[in-house]
Design an enzyme around this catalytic site. Structure first.
Site, short mmCIF file in Angstrom:
data_model
loop_
_atom_site.label_atom_id
_atom_site.label_comp_id
_atom_site.label_asym_id
_atom_site.label_seq_id
_atom_site.Cartn_x
_atom_site.Cartn_y
_atom_site.Cartn_z
N PHE A 200 -10.74 -111.97 69.05
CA PHE A 200 -10.02 -113.23 68.90
C PHE A 200 -8.80 -113.00 68.00
O PHE A 200 -8.88 -112.28 67.00
CB PHE A 200 -10.92 -114.29 68.26
CG PHE A 200 -11.86 -114.98 69.21
CD1 PHE A 200 -11.95 -114.61 70.54
CD2 PHE A 200 -12.67 -116.02 68.77
CE1 PHE A 200 -12.83 -115.24 71.42
CE2 PHE A 200 -13.55 -116.67 69.63
CZ PHE A 200 -13.63 -116.28 70.96
N HIS B 77 -22.98 -109.14 72.97
CA HIS B 77 -21.72 -108.89 72.25
C HIS B 77 -21.99 -108.92 70.75
O HIS B 77 -22.23 -109.99 70.17
CB HIS B 77 -20.70 -109.94 72.65
CG HIS B 77 -19.31 -109.66 72.18
ND1 HIS B 77 -19.01 -108.63 71.31
CD2 HIS B 77 -18.13 -110.26 72.47
CE1 HIS B 77 -17.71 -108.62 71.07
NE2 HIS B 77 -17.15 -109.60 71.77
N CYS C 289 -13.86 -109.15 67.03
CA CYS C 289 -14.67 -108.22 67.83
C CYS C 289 -14.04 -106.84 67.97
O CYS C 289 -14.64 -105.95 68.57
CB CYS C 289 -14.92 -108.82 69.20
SG CYS C 289 -15.54 -110.51 69.11
N HIS D 16 -14.63 -102.99 76.97
CA HIS D 16 -14.98 -104.14 76.13
C HIS D 16 -15.89 -105.08 76.93
O HIS D 16 -16.94 -105.49 76.43
CB HIS D 16 -13.71 -104.85 75.68
CG HIS D 16 -13.93 -105.97 74.72
ND1 HIS D 16 -14.59 -105.78 73.52
CD2 HIS D 16 -13.60 -107.29 74.77
CE1 HIS D 16 -14.64 -106.94 72.86
NE2 HIS D 16 -14.06 -107.87 73.61
N GLU E 192 -8.76 -106.86 81.24
CA GLU E 192 -8.99 -105.48 80.82
C GLU E 192 -8.87 -104.51 81.99
O GLU E 192 -8.23 -103.46 81.87
CB GLU E 192 -10.37 -105.34 80.17
CG GLU E 192 -10.65 -103.93 79.67
CD GLU E 192 -11.99 -103.79 78.97
OE1 GLU E 192 -12.22 -102.74 78.31
OE2 GLU E 192 -12.82 -104.72 79.07
N LYS F 189 -22.38 -104.11 76.79
CA LYS F 189 -22.76 -105.49 76.45
C LYS F 189 -23.64 -106.13 77.52
O LYS F 189 -24.28 -107.16 77.26
CB LYS F 189 -21.52 -106.33 76.22
CG LYS F 189 -20.70 -105.91 75.00
CD LYS F 189 -19.47 -106.80 74.83
CE LYS F 189 -18.61 -106.35 73.66
NZ LYS F 189 -17.87 -105.10 73.93
#
Length: 491
Positions: A477, A418, A242, A382, A393, A413
């Site tokens: 990831f 996402h 991502c 994010h 975050e 998002k």
């Protein structure tokens, strides 16, 4: 001078740079990501010398670091990088103004999946693109063969070039060896891959299409866009889950700064809303299961969040040296100031709880951009709507920006889901539109905010805000962290 004695064998005349201390899995008490555990006084040479004091002992002599200098932005027009075009494919269509207007209105693009029969799945909704057309960009024969991942890429890429006034007739008169393409993807041609495997299992290897491999591999977006436009500069793809699109922006900018290209077409593309994609992320226990209220499922920083919502699409920027853009009279939309990439080195899917990988990435991005933390007043976060990720975050952001009273932070998002490898591309465009319009889109579904989130998240309703410097975060990831920095263009 201060000396540190280290046991070990003696080696002759080693010189090395002073490093900050760090360790995997450290707590906040052990690490703040900003200073070394122990400070050392260094000699005026600015180097650290290793000298021999005994056969099995060596002494490190160190000198204090020089005073922190005021950050300076790049001045060289060959190395300054501007955005001269943008293109996208999204759940809100392929027109950038329409995309951003729907974001400003707080409209959710999350609906029930109807691309395949998802009735037996524990998650039955996503940010699925509907009524997409590649007419005028991809010929009918290829259109039928292509995975959506590449269809989205070709349309968004061509639209970005058109937006930059780099249509086919203009490109014919330019040196196309100086124009590169760097479009990444997290999953690649997942439908093409799944169909190939299904053909193999059900009918045998002889029934596998010859397009199985070419349309599955992750580099094909960059390759097909270059084949379509004749662009012969640096061309490859990056796949960092991502964080992919931001990695591509960062790498593309460095190609320009090193003088290897004048223009880079960069971004991310993804099309994973299909049985394997949805099923795989269900198995990871990463997705929201709010099937009764899909439009309320993506809710970054809200106490009632229960996972992310799958999205898809493509976001591409035309990045260009200021010198080249000025010479050809390009319309300059904004400026890319810098970026950074780091790794958590912690876990395949979980973020570090201390936020060290993210905070160090933000710090490095600001150093690369030549701006101080005080200049930043907007963060496109994010913010995936996961339990651990959202707070990790925020903790990292608060660690870097000691005073967040002037900062606004939102989560794209919350409305489009996402987009995985495409997320950073779509969010870079949202960041740039915030800069050019002076309006920030809301983070929707903010009903019960986490108490630790003390930064203004632009809850539920858009806000007017003049962006001085904005950053866009993307994490993936594997612990991949990326931050890119944008600002209004000023000559």
């Amino acid at each position: 001078m201060a000396g540190i004695v280290i046991p070990g064998s003696c080696s002759s005349s080693l010189l090395f740079r002073n490093k900050e201390a760090g360790g995997n899995g450290a707590s906040l008490a052990q690490h703040n990501g900003l200073r070394a555990v122990e400070s050392m006084q260094l000699p005026s040479s600015g180097m650290t010398r290793l000298s021999c004091s005994a056969p099995k002992r060596r002494t490190i002599r160190a000198m204090a670091s020089p005073a922190v200098s005021v950050p300076k932005r790049e001045k060289d027009p060959k190395k300054r990088i501007v955005i001269s075009g943008m293109g996208l494919v999204s759940v809100f269509g392929s027109d950038i103004d329409q995309f951003y207007n729907k974001l400003l209105a707080g409209e959710s693009g999350i609906t029930e999946i109807d691309r395949f029969d998802a009735t037996s799945y524990s998650v039955r909704f996503a940010g699925q693109i509907r009524d997409f057309s590649s007419k005028g960009y991809v010929d009918g024969k290829n259109d039928r063969r292509l995975d959506d991942c590449w269809r989205y890429c070709l349309v968004a890429g061509r639209r970005a070039l058109d937006d930059a006034n780099l249509g086919s007739q203009v490109l014919e008169k330019m040196d196309k060896t100086r124009i590169g393409v760097l479009v990444g993807t997290g999953m690649g041609g997942l439908t093409a891959f799944s169909n190939g495997v299904e053909a193999l299992i059900q009918k045998g290897y002889k029934k596998i299409t010859p397009f199985f491999i070419p349309y599955s591999i992750t580099n094909m977006g960059s390759a097909l866009l270059a084949i379509d436009t004749g662009l012969m500069g640096p061309n490859y793809s990056i796949s960092t889950a991502c964080a992919t699109a931001n990695y591509c922006f960062y790498a593309a900018a460095n190609h320009i700064r090193r003088g290897e290209a004048d223009i880079m077409v960069a971004g991310g593309t993804e099309a994973a809303i299909m049985p394997t994609g949805i099923g795989g992320f269900i198995a990871c226990r990463a997705l929201s299961q709010r099937n009764d209220e899909p439009h309320r499922a993506s809710r970054p920083w809200d106490k009632d969040r229960d996972g992310f919502v799958m999205g898809e699409g493509c976001g591409i920027l035309v990045m260009e040296s200021l010198e080249h853009a000025m010479k050809r009279g390009a319309n300059i939309i904004a400026e890319y100031l810098g970026g950074a990439i780091t790794c958590d080195a912690h876990h395949m899917t979980d973020p570090r709880s201390d936020g060290l990988g993210v905070s160090s990435c933000i710090i490095k991005s600001l150093e690369d951009a030549g701006v101080s933390s005080e200049e930043v007043n907007y963060v496109n976060a994010h913010a995936t709507s996961t339990l651990a990720g959202d707070l990790a975050e925020v903790n990292a952001i608060k660690k870097v920006f000691k005073d967040t009273s002037e900062i606004k932070m939102n989560g794209t998002k919350s409305m489009i889901g996402h987009g995985l490898g495409a997320a950073g591309g779509l969010e870079a465009i949202a960041t740039i539109k915030a800069i050019t319009t002076g309006w920030l889109h809301p983070t929707i579904n903010q009903d019960n905010l986490e108490p630790d989130v003390t930064i203004d998240t632009v809850p539920n309703v858009k806000k007017q805000h003049e962006v001085n410097v904005g950053i866009s975060n993307s994490f993936g990831f594997g612990g991949h962290n990326s931050v890119v920095v944008f600002a209004p263009f000023k000559q």
